[in-house]
Design an enzyme around this catalytic site. Structure first.
Site, short mmCIF file in Angstrom:
data_model
loop_
_atom_site.label_atom_id
_atom_site.label_comp_id
_atom_site.label_asym_id
_atom_site.label_seq_id
_atom_site.Cartn_x
_atom_site.Cartn_y
_atom_site.Cartn_z
N GLY A 104 74.76 -10.35 -24.59
CA GLY A 104 73.62 -10.96 -25.26
C GLY A 104 73.27 -10.26 -26.55
O GLY A 104 73.85 -10.53 -27.61
N CYS A 105 72.31 -9.34 -26.49
CA CYS A 105 71.78 -8.73 -27.71
C CYS A 105 72.79 -7.82 -28.41
O CYS A 105 72.80 -7.74 -29.64
CB CYS A 105 70.51 -7.95 -27.38
SG CYS A 105 69.19 -9.02 -26.74
N VAL A 106 73.67 -7.16 -27.65
CA VAL A 106 74.68 -6.31 -28.28
C VAL A 106 75.67 -7.16 -29.05
O VAL A 106 75.97 -6.90 -30.23
CB VAL A 106 75.39 -5.44 -27.22
CG1 VAL A 106 76.63 -4.77 -27.79
CG2 VAL A 106 74.43 -4.39 -26.67
#
Length: 208
Positions: A138-140
């Site tokens: 997701g955010c990475v």
């Protein structure tokens, strides 16, 4: 051809993405199930500080009702635990920000979207963004994609990122390495930080 390498630059910055209590609280809806990535991120953070590498932290927080999170907030229902300044949104003590370290509040997956991260890195004259944090798929991944699109080489630290399931975790790392950046082992990153050849970002002529 996929898989060509991008160089680790001379002016790295480290970003620790969303290492908040929500992801490490057993029984919580966002719980990852392991603290391994947190422990690795803490070691990478210590090496960065020792080498004088700039450090940036991110955390997620939404306003009342999550209206500033838009459709993302509506899609990912556990994000309701990150409304306001509650305990689940606090950064873990193992990676607590230092007094001169920037903390960016974000509302979407990428650490770049709707934040001052790109301009902060430009001010630091960084050419490389070393990435640790959660979640890998997701955010990475979103932050790595945006990093290369903004002209910063993304270096994702394999042991210092984590996900709830090994399948999206490994798929995310594979995808980043194939198309967007580089995936390095923790020991290689900390060795690079400790090599003593890295000029402090923000000093001297811009490398970009």
């Amino acid at each position: 051809m996929f898989g060509r390498s991008l160089p680790f630059g001379e002016r790295p910055a480290l970003i620790l993405i969303d290492l908040m209590r929500a992801y490490f609280e057993p029984g919580g809806e966002l719980f990852l199930g392991s603290r391994d990535c947190l422990e690795s991120a803490a070691r990478v953070l210590a090496a960065a500080r020792a080498a004088g590498v700039p450090v940036i932290h991110t955390r997620v927080a939404f306003g009342p009702g999550g209206v500033d999170g838009g459709l993302f907030f509506r899609k990912v229902t556990p994000l309701r635990h990150l409304v306001g300044d509650g305990p689940l949104g606090r950064l873990m003590p193992e990676v607590a920000p230092g007094p001169e370290e920037v903390v960016i509040v974000k509302r979407y997956a990428s650490a770049f979207f709707g934040t001052a991260l790109a301009s902060t890195l430009t001010t630091l004259r960084a050419d490389t963004l070393v990435i640790a944090g959660v979640s890998t798929s997701g955010c990475v991944r979103a932050s790595a994609v945006d990093a290369v699109q903004h002209g910063f080489v993304p270096i994702v630290v394999r042991q210092a990122v984590g996900d709830r399931d090994p399948r999206p975790h490994e798929a995310g790392l594979f995808d980043i390495q194939a198309k967007y950046g580089e995936v390095w082992d923790e020991t290689a990153v900390t060795k690079r930080f400790g090599a003593g050849r890295l000029p402090r970002a923000g000093n001297g002529p811009a490398a970009r």
